[in-house]
Design a protein around this motif. Sequence first.
Motif, PDB file in Angstrom:
ATOM      1  N   ARG A  30      -4.618  -2.743   9.139  1.00 41.89           N
ATOM      2  CA  ARG A  30      -3.630  -2.887   8.056  1.00 41.89           C
ATOM      3  C   ARG A  30      -4.000  -4.002   7.089  1.00 41.89           C
ATOM      4  N   GLY A  31      -5.272  -4.371   7.066  1.00 44.84           N
ATOM      5  CA  GLY A  31      -5.760  -5.355   6.103  1.00 44.84           C
ATOM      6  C   GLY A  31      -5.153  -6.734   6.230  1.00 44.84           C
ATOM      7  N   PRO A  32      -5.113  -7.322   7.436  1.00 45.18           N
ATOM      8  CA  PRO A  32      -4.540  -8.670   7.548  1.00 45.18           C
ATOM      9  C   PRO A  32      -5.362  -9.691   6.761  1.00 45.18           C
ATOM     10  N   GLU A  33      -4.692 -10.705   6.304  1.00 48.88           N
ATOM     11  CA  GLU A  33      -5.388 -11.790   5.605  1.00 48.88           C
ATOM     12  C   GLU A  33      -6.353 -12.463   6.575  1.00 48.88           C
ATOM     13  N   ALA A  34      -7.561 -12.737   6.092  1.00 46.99           N
ATOM     14  CA  ALA A  34      -8.583 -13.363   6.942  1.00 46.99           C
ATOM     15  C   ALA A  34      -9.440 -14.290   6.096  1.00 46.99           C
ATOM     16  N   TRP A  35     -10.023 -15.281   6.751  1.00 46.46           N
ATOM     17  CA  TRP A  35     -10.883 -16.248   6.063  1.00 46.46           C
ATOM     18  C   TRP A  35     -11.886 -16.804   7.057  1.00 46.46           C
ATOM     19  N   ASP A  36     -12.933 -17.417   6.543  1.00 47.28           N
ATOM     20  CA  ASP A  36     -13.967 -17.996   7.401  1.00 47.28           C
ATOM     21  C   ASP A  36     -13.591 -19.428   7.764  1.00 47.28           C
ATOM     22  N   LYS A  37     -13.744 -19.759   9.043  1.00 45.93           N
ATOM     23  CA  LYS A  37     -13.372 -21.099   9.495  1.00 45.93           C
ATOM     24  C   LYS A  37     -14.401 -22.149   9.099  1.00 45.93           C
ATOM     25  N   GLY A  38     -15.605 -21.714   8.723  1.00 46.66           N
ATOM     26  CA  GLY A  38     -16.647 -22.653   8.323  1.00 46.66           C
ATOM     27  C   GLY A  38     -17.386 -23.227   9.512  1.00 46.66           C
ATOM     28  N   GLY A  39     -18.522 -23.853   9.249  1.00 46.58           N
ATOM     29  CA  GLY A  39     -19.303 -24.477  10.303  1.00 46.58           C
ATOM     30  C   GLY A  39     -19.869 -23.506  11.306  1.00 46.58           C
ATOM     31  N   GLY A  40     -20.038 -22.251  10.902  1.00 47.13           N
ATOM     32  CA  GLY A  40     -20.568 -21.254  11.821  1.00 47.13           C
ATOM     33  C   GLY A  40     -19.575 -20.755  12.848  1.00 47.13           C
ATOM     34  N   ALA A  41     -18.281 -21.111  12.679  1.00 44.46           N
ATOM     35  CA  ALA A  41     -17.270 -20.733  13.666  1.00 44.46           C
ATOM     36  C   ALA A  41     -16.771 -19.309  13.490  1.00 44.46           C
ATOM     37  N   GLY A  42     -17.135 -18.649  12.375  1.00 47.52           N
ATOM     38  CA  GLY A  42     -16.752 -17.257  12.180  1.00 47.52           C
ATOM     39  C   GLY A  42     -15.385 -17.096  11.553  1.00 47.52           C
ATOM     40  N   PRO A  43     -14.894 -15.863  11.507  1.00 47.92           N
ATOM     41  CA  PRO A  43     -13.638 -15.584  10.821  1.00 47.92           C
ATOM     42  C   PRO A  43     -12.417 -15.820  11.702  1.00 47.92           C
ATOM     43  N   VAL A  44     -11.293 -15.982  11.037  1.00 46.97           N
ATOM     44  CA  VAL A  44      -9.994 -16.017  11.698  1.00 46.97           C
ATOM     45  C   VAL A  44      -9.029 -15.245  10.803  1.00 46.97           C
ATOM     46  N   SER A  45      -8.036 -14.653  11.381  1.00 40.06           N
ATOM     47  CA  SER A  45      -7.084 -13.869  10.595  1.00 40.06           C
ATOM     48  C   SER A  45      -5.662 -14.292  10.909  1.00 40.06           C
ATOM     49  N   GLU A  46      -4.748 -13.794  10.086  1.00 39.73           N
ATOM     50  CA  GLU A  46      -3.346 -14.085  10.362  1.00 39.73           C
ATOM     51  C   GLU A  46      -2.913 -13.480  11.692  1.00 39.73           C
ATOM     52  N   ALA A  47      -3.604 -12.435  12.143  1.00 40.58           N
ATOM     53  CA  ALA A  47      -3.281 -11.855  13.446  1.00 40.58           C
ATOM     54  C   ALA A  47      -3.641 -12.822  14.569  1.00 40.58           C
ATOM     55  N   ASP A  48      -4.828 -13.459  14.474  1.00 41.61           N
ATOM     56  CA  ASP A  48      -5.212 -14.460  15.474  1.00 41.61           C
ATOM     57  C   ASP A  48      -4.143 -15.537  15.592  1.00 41.61           C
ATOM     58  N   LEU A  49      -3.677 -16.012  14.443  1.00 42.27           N
ATOM     59  CA  LEU A  49      -2.718 -17.117  14.458  1.00 42.27           C
ATOM     60  C   LEU A  49      -1.355 -16.676  14.967  1.00 42.27           C
ATOM     61  N   ALA A  50      -0.962 -15.443  14.654  1.00 46.40           N
ATOM     62  CA  ALA A  50       0.324 -14.939  15.150  1.00 46.40           C
ATOM     63  C   ALA A  50       0.293 -14.775  16.668  1.00 46.40           C
ATOM     64  N   VAL A  51      -0.810 -14.232  17.176  1.00 48.06           N
ATOM     65  CA  VAL A  51      -0.946 -14.093  18.629  1.00 48.06           C
ATOM     66  C   VAL A  51      -0.960 -15.456  19.285  1.00 48.06           C
ATOM     67  N   ASN A  52      -1.717 -16.388  18.712  1.00 50.62           N
ATOM     68  CA  ASN A  52      -1.813 -17.730  19.296  1.00 50.62           C
ATOM     69  C   ASN A  52      -0.450 -18.413  19.339  1.00 50.62           C
ATOM     70  N   ALA A  53       0.316 -18.292  18.257  1.00 51.61           N
ATOM     71  CA  ALA A  53       1.631 -18.940  18.208  1.00 51.61           C
ATOM     72  C   ALA A  53       2.541 -18.406  19.309  1.00 51.61           C
ATOM     73  N   MET A  54       2.528 -17.092  19.512  1.00 50.37           N
ATOM     74  CA  MET A  54       3.358 -16.507  20.570  1.00 50.37           C
ATOM     75  C   MET A  54       2.895 -16.982  21.946  1.00 50.37           C
ATOM     76  N   LEU A  55       1.587 -16.943  22.193  1.00 50.63           N
ATOM     77  CA  LEU A  55       1.083 -17.340  23.506  1.00 50.63           C
ATOM     78  C   LEU A  55       1.392 -18.801  23.803  1.00 50.63           C
ATOM     79  N   GLU A  56       1.158 -19.665  22.827  1.00 46.43           N
ATOM     80  CA  GLU A  56       1.412 -21.086  23.071  1.00 46.43           C
ATOM     81  C   GLU A  56       2.899 -21.337  23.312  1.00 46.43           C
ATOM     82  N   ARG A  57       3.732 -20.691  22.553  1.00 47.24           N
ATOM     83  CA  ARG A  57       5.178 -20.861  22.735  1.00 47.24           C
ATOM     84  C   ARG A  57       5.627 -20.375  24.104  1.00 47.24           C
ATOM     85  N   ASP A  58       5.259 -19.159  24.454  1.00 48.68           N
ATOM     86  CA  ASP A  58       5.795 -18.543  25.662  1.00 48.68           C
ATOM     87  C   ASP A  58       5.160 -19.106  26.935  1.00 48.68           C
ATOM     88  N   LEU A  59       3.842 -19.291  26.931  1.00 48.99           N
ATOM     89  CA  LEU A  59       3.188 -19.798  28.136  1.00 48.99           C
ATOM     90  C   LEU A  59       3.558 -21.254  28.401  1.00 48.99           C
TER      91      LEU A  59
END
Length: 265
Positions: A30-59
């Motif tokens: 569905r074309g999520p917003e994504a950008w490069d983290k820089g320093g050779g770390a590769g891409p990250v997307s709004e989906a990564d951050l949404a999943v991370n926020a839920m996991l950190e909150r719930d766990l």
Amino acid sequence: MPASDYQDDLALLTEAAKAAGEIALGYWKRGPEAWDKGGGAGPVSEADLAVNAMLERDLRAARPDYGWLSEESADSTERLAAKRVFIVDPIDGTRAFLAHDGGFAHALAMVEDGRAVAGVVHLPALELTYAAALGGPALLNGEPISPSTAQHVEGSTVLTSKLSDDPGHWRRGVPRYRRSLRPSLAWRLCLVAEGRYDATISLRPAWEWDIAAASLIAECAGAMATDRNGSPLRFNRPNAQSNGLVVAAPRLHADYIAQLRHWPE
């Protein structure tokens, strides 16, 4: 901690991984917003951050005394003092995720005193869930799995990058293995655990969030998972990396270690 408590943590991780999959699939294709983290770390997307926020909150709400290490969270030295730590990759294989490839995974582990003791690798687009707790079997969608019976590097099927074809990494030249790759490193370990491939190796440093859960799954299946020198994997380290990775059934693992050049950390 009693083995029953590891099962409790495994159940918690499994529930969280499946919730992560529901969030990720809501963004996938569905074309999520994504950008490069820089320093050779590769891409990250709004989906990564949404999943991370839920996991950190719930766990962290479920286990407030556990430490936290995630690819998508700011790191803190506080985790180093924790006896038990969650180690999480919200989406392992973000490039695949953004390319509409289903080979992305959620990798969730609980580590106790530096050792992975519960782990889940969930691939929601492929409907695959690998899981294990220390002392128990490795499971794929609830069924036990085991590695292949290959014993020699020559002719083995290995999941690895082209870096492994560099003769400088080998004592006697590059062996005649059959090389393939999958986008998620965690999934590569699980594919070895279930015997679909004979081995996976990484000859560059491997991030803990990519390998903590899957290395336990491989070990519970009957494989060995070590760094590239054959040393045991330890987690919740200050730099959060291992010195490469070799995962295979015991005899094949020994042959890989014998043929690879040792590499200082």
